[in-house]
Design an enzyme around this catalytic site. Sequence first.
Site, PDB file in Angstrom:
ATOM      1  N   TYR A 161       0.712  -1.260   0.060  1.00  0.00           N
ATOM      2  CA  TYR A 161       0.053  -0.044   0.200  1.00  0.00           C
ATOM      3  C   TYR A 161       1.089   1.427  -0.041  1.00  0.00           C
ATOM      4  O   TYR A 161       0.497   2.207  -0.203  1.00  0.00           O
ATOM      5  CB  TYR A 161      -0.924  -0.044   1.175  1.00  0.00           C
ATOM      6  N   ASP A 284      -7.226 -15.481   4.046  1.00  0.00           N
ATOM      7  CA  ASP A 284      -8.460 -16.024   3.387  1.00  0.00           C
ATOM      8  C   ASP A 284      -9.165 -17.036   4.326  1.00  0.00           C
ATOM      9  O   ASP A 284     -10.473 -16.781   4.168  1.00  0.00           O
ATOM     10  CB  ASP A 284      -7.902 -16.862   1.989  1.00  0.00           C
TER      11      ASP A 284
HETATM   12  O1  LIG Z   1      -6.954   6.252  -0.712  1.00  0.00           O
HETATM   13  C1  LIG Z   1      -7.769   5.685  -1.317  1.00  0.00           C
HETATM   14  O2  LIG Z   1      -8.192   6.275  -2.428  1.00  0.00           O
HETATM   15  C2  LIG Z   1      -8.352   4.536  -0.784  1.00  0.00           C
HETATM   16  C3  LIG Z   1      -7.999   4.141   0.662  1.00  0.00           C
HETATM   17  C4  LIG Z   1      -8.884   3.029   1.025  1.00  0.00           C
HETATM   18  O3  LIG Z   1      -9.569   2.365   0.528  1.00  0.00           O
HETATM   19  C5  LIG Z   1      -8.998   2.971   2.624  1.00  0.00           C
HETATM   20  O4  LIG Z   1      -8.001   3.424   3.426  1.00  0.00           O
HETATM   21  O5  LIG Z   1      -9.783   2.328   3.021  1.00  0.00           O
HETATM   22 MG   LIG Z   2     -10.705   0.851   1.669  1.00  0.00          MG
END
Ligand SMILES: O=C(O)CCC(=O)C(=O)O
Ligand SMILES: [Mg+2]
Length: 417
Positions: A161, A284
């Site tokens: 992420y 999962d």
């Molecule tokens: O930063 C985004 O646009 C999505 C982030 C997201 O889905 C979240 O943090 O739950």
């Molecule tokens: Mg999200």
Amino acid sequence: MSQHVTVPAGGQKITVNADFSLNVPDQPIIPYIEGDGTGLDITPVMLKVVDAAVAKSYGGKRRIHWMEIFAGEKATKVYGADVWLPDETLDIVKDYIISIKGPLTTPVGGGIRSLNVTLRQQLDLYVCLRPVRYFKGVPSPVKSPEKVDMVIFRENSEDIYAGIEYEAGSDQARKLIAFLKDEMGATKIRFPGTSAIGVKPVSIEGTERLVRKALQYAIDNDRPSVTLVHKGNIMKFTEGGFRDWGYALAQKEFGAQLIDGGPWVKFKNPKTGRDITVKDVIADAFLQQIILRPAEYSVIATLNLNGDYISDALAAQVGGIGIAPGANMSDTVAMFEATHGTAPKYAGKDYVNPGSEILSAEMMLRHMGWTEAADLIIASMERAILSKKVTYDFARLMDGATQVSCSGFGDVMIEHM
Ligand SMILES: O=C(O)CCC(=O)C(=O)O
Ligand SMILES: [Mg+2]
Ligand SMILES: NC(=O)C1=CN([C@@H]2O[C@H](COP(=O)(O)OP(=O)(O)OC[C@H]3O[C@@H](n4cnc5c(N)ncnc54)[C@H](OP(=O)(O)O)[C@@H]3O)[C@@H](O)[C@H]2O)C=CC1
């Protein structure tokens, strides 16, 4: 001093002490970001509901002085094209300690990187805290939604992420693939000529600080277990590391002991004397178990991407992301935000459920120690839902409901205070 932000007269800053406790004045200034898309609809409703709850709870003795700050599309209008996240916004969020934001849009594929993720990274808001609970009367796809009572601690600064990735065909991707093949002996890149490459950093420090918070939360809130959710069978050193470092931390810092030779461990809650079990589940399997046996899970500690998926999946079990609140926190700074995004198809229609952002504000009030106002928000949300005057997302699944608008639901909540 401020470029485009008007500091409200009469309010004061919240400050933080060396032991991380807060000094919250009766007239705090709280910065807010309206947000993109449906942020335009839900943020004004959140402000109105919070003001009503505070006024009702403290009869004028306490009041929030809201201060608008900018990010996303609105920032480009105020600060100029391409200024999506002004430095001033970051400085204010840090300086004023507590803030709240609406959702911000991130394009898929190309375009700007996520502003939400950038805020979390720049301010090192390493915990994404997302409680998931059931409100009586909310329509749910599962038989016993009341058994869902979980608090997700999602690592918020690392993992895939973090956005370290290189486009297929780019010089960087080619260089990295050549390095992996020639110097690291990687033989498993199936299509090296056309691969995009992403990097997944997961550290001992990042894991420990997140798991420490989850374990402390279990102690403070008398929770029976903390579950480490990971995909460590496949990603052995990153997700497997998260699991191993999590267990090690529980033993090292909380005195946890192996149960039947491990890997599960347990320790006594120093405040209540009750056992807290620390266990793990592969991601999962976890996603099916939260549907089949949700009562077995309480506090969840997980990596960034897993936490993202789990948040929305669990929210669905208790009525959807229309009432899924959250917070991004460091040891000092806290920025509250809904779990959902900008739902562009509904933007500007006064249509969606403002509940997630209102409940995020409820978490904020509780964090400030304004528990009477927080309790009033919970009580009025419960009564509003039981009155069956609800937004489209609940109305479409509830028998005998009257559908109200986004602002209409805020008004129903205020009527029930
Ligand atoms: O930063 C985004 O646009 C999505 C982030 C997201 O889905 C979240 O943090 O739950
Ligand atoms: Mg999200
Ligand atoms: N923290 C943040 O700011 C976040 C930002 N985003 C961003 O938001 C944008 C849109 O993302 P998308 O994937 O469509 O996800 P969204 O969460 O915005 O919307 C997905 C679906 O969830 C339901 N939903 C969302 N908000 C509400 C609400 N307030 N009340 C009731 N139902 C709601 C709607 O379901 P239905 O269609 O069934 O009515 C909607 O179509 C993307 O750019 C994404 O990156 C996403 C998540 C978090």
